[in-house]
Design a protein around this motif. Structure first.
Motif, PDB file in Angstrom:
ATOM      1  N   ASN A 107     -41.871 -27.267  37.782  1.00  0.00           N
ATOM      2  CA  ASN A 107     -42.927 -28.193  37.374  1.00  0.00           C
ATOM      3  C   ASN A 107     -42.449 -29.394  36.574  1.00  0.00           C
ATOM      4  O   ASN A 107     -43.263 -30.262  36.246  1.00  0.00           O
ATOM      5  N   LEU A 108     -41.156 -29.466  36.260  1.00  0.00           N
ATOM      6  CA  LEU A 108     -40.633 -30.586  35.480  1.00  0.00           C
ATOM      7  C   LEU A 108     -39.476 -31.257  36.206  1.00  0.00           C
ATOM      8  O   LEU A 108     -38.587 -30.586  36.737  1.00  0.00           O
ATOM      9  N   ASP A 112     -39.748 -36.238  32.695  1.00  0.00           N
ATOM     10  CA  ASP A 112     -41.068 -35.673  32.413  1.00  0.00           C
ATOM     11  C   ASP A 112     -41.169 -35.196  30.974  1.00  0.00           C
ATOM     12  O   ASP A 112     -40.160 -34.951  30.298  1.00  0.00           O
ATOM     13  N   THR A 157     -46.219 -39.570  31.031  1.00  0.00           N
ATOM     14  CA  THR A 157     -45.242 -38.708  31.707  1.00  0.00           C
ATOM     15  C   THR A 157     -45.450 -37.224  31.413  1.00  0.00           C
ATOM     16  O   THR A 157     -44.649 -36.391  31.856  1.00  0.00           O
ATOM     17  N   ARG A 159     -46.412 -33.676  31.931  1.00  0.00           N
ATOM     18  CA  ARG A 159     -46.678 -32.901  33.139  1.00  0.00           C
ATOM     19  C   ARG A 159     -47.141 -31.475  32.850  1.00  0.00           C
ATOM     20  O   ARG A 159     -47.825 -30.868  33.675  1.00  0.00           O
ATOM     21  N   ILE A 188     -52.691 -32.558  33.985  1.00  0.00           N
ATOM     22  CA  ILE A 188     -51.537 -31.868  33.405  1.00  0.00           C
ATOM     23  C   ILE A 188     -51.633 -30.382  33.734  1.00  0.00           C
ATOM     24  O   ILE A 188     -52.694 -29.775  33.608  1.00  0.00           O
TER      25      ILE A 188
END
Length: 405
Positions: A107-108, A112, A157, A159, A188
């Protein structure tokens, strides 16, 4: 201690949870009527011909080909955990950190930003710091857990919002539905380590969270004889985790460990009830001690946190902390070493009672930065008689009499 005022509808999931933990919904005929499912201890599965192999390789995520992907024993546990968390899909990992790493890596991306809410597991924090140095990930920490403080840290940014509730060591409660609502407004992804509460006592997906992580080593296994982790989420989110950070990073659960975890789940409702009952009696004892302050367990929460607890929790586990009044490292060390029934150990969630402190004698400045008192003691209340545990603590308090200050 009476806990009914905390939970107004604690039984609303009980029937489905008990079925998921037990073998009532299992196909026993598939395994010759065996009430305990066998371990499918194999590295690979052979196909009847090459065309079947070619077809299976196009559906690798759903078919038994190689146990780094799917294995029947592991799959049985994954299906149970998904049901318990009310999620669409689960993947199990070789450790809790394997699960945490998989979620973060999936997920990153470089550049991020992640917000860590509440006091979180130390190795998870260490991993984020490593990702900052190696991969250009940015992070902020919000210890108070309020949506106002989280909102102030959100960037374009951002996330992921990652949290625990209760938080590590401090046992602070955060409002999961409020955090989920805030995160969705900013697109998010929300992630929670739900190990403390287990799916029996808290179901974050039903509160709007996107991904739930467990260290199955703790309460879900329950016998201190396995290392495992799990991730539960939607099918779409799991596809990203499975294809990259499950399959390719390879920290998958072995069939034997999955079988041990399956055994642990059989007794999870009974064990969690015992942990809850035992911890209440120990806390009642600690409340009588003038040398104890700040008992850190959700049952001791203030009115504002109790309102959150009633909304999102259905029970309490046996892990908590308290502070020795005017405590310092020498007192902490003597207190711990004076215990006989409580064993010194870094994990928790098993049948045995454990004791540690975050105070190592050399790290008090970092503890203060995390709002952790130098005299904090953490207990994991196991399955022993509460009267024996209380007597053990009583002896430890006697050993430090006069040391404070």
């Amino acid at each position: 201690m009476e806990i009914s005022h905390f939970f107004t509808d604690a039984d609303r999931y009980a029937k489905e949870d008990h079925i998921a933990c037990s073998g009532q919904d299992e196909d026993h005929e598939r395994y010759f009527g065996a009430v305990s499912a066998p371990i499918i201890q194999t590295s690979l599965f052979v196909q009847k011909n090459y065309q079947a192999y070619c077809d299976d390789m196009q559906h690798e995520a759903e078919r038994f080909i190689y146990s780094r992907g799917l294995n029947p024993t592991v799959q049985m546990v994954e299906q149970k955990l998904a049901k318990l968390e009310r999620g669409e899909a689960c993947r199990c990992f070789a450790s809790g950190m394997g699960a945490i790493s998989a979620v973060l890596m999936a997920n990153l991306n470089s550049g991020d930003h992640i917000i860590l809410v509440n006091n979180v597991y130390g190795p998870a924090m260490a991993l984020i710091k490593q990702m900052t140095r190696k991969f250009g990930i940015h992070y902020d920490v919000v210890l108070d857990g309020t949506t106002e403080s989280i909102r102030a840290k959100i960037r374009t940014t951002t996330r992921v919002i990652y949290t625990e509730s209760p938080g590590t060591m401090t046992m602070n409660i955060v409002d999961l539905s409020a955090i989920a609502e805030l995160a969705k407004a900013h697109n998010i992804t929300t992630v929670i380590d739900n190990t403390w509460a287990t799916p029996l006592f808290q179901k974050p997906l039903t509160l709007g969270f996107d991904i739930v992580i467990h260290s199955c080593t703790k309460y879900l296994g329950g016998h201190s004889d396995l290392i495992a982790g799990a991730v539960v989420t939607s099918q779409a989110r799991m596809a990203e985790i499975r294809d990259f950070s499950h399959q390719l990073l390879g920290a998958v659960l072995s069939p034997f460990a999955a079988w041990l975890l399956l055994r642990g789940l059989r007794t999870l409702p009974v064990r969690m009830r015992a942990h809850q009952e035992n911890v209440m009696q120990v806390i009642d004892y600690l409340k009588t001690r003038p040398d104890v302050e700040n008992i850190r367990h959700p049952c001791m929460a203030d009115d504002a946190q109790q309102a959150i607890i009633r909304k999102q929790m259905m029970g309490f586990s046996g892990l908590f902390s308290f502070e020795i009044r005017d405590g310092h490292f020498a007192a902490v060390k003597r207190f711990i070493d004076s215990c006989r029934l409580f064993k010194v150990g870094c994990s928790w969630g098993g049948y045995e009672s454990l004791i540690i402190s975050p105070n190592r004698g050399y790290n008090e400045p970092s503890l203060a930065a995390d709002n952790i008192a130098s005299g904090l003691i953490r207990l994991s209340i196991g399955q022993e008689s509460p009267s024996l545990l209380i007597a053990d603590l009583d002896a430890a308090f006697a050993a430090i009499a006069g040391m404070r200050g």
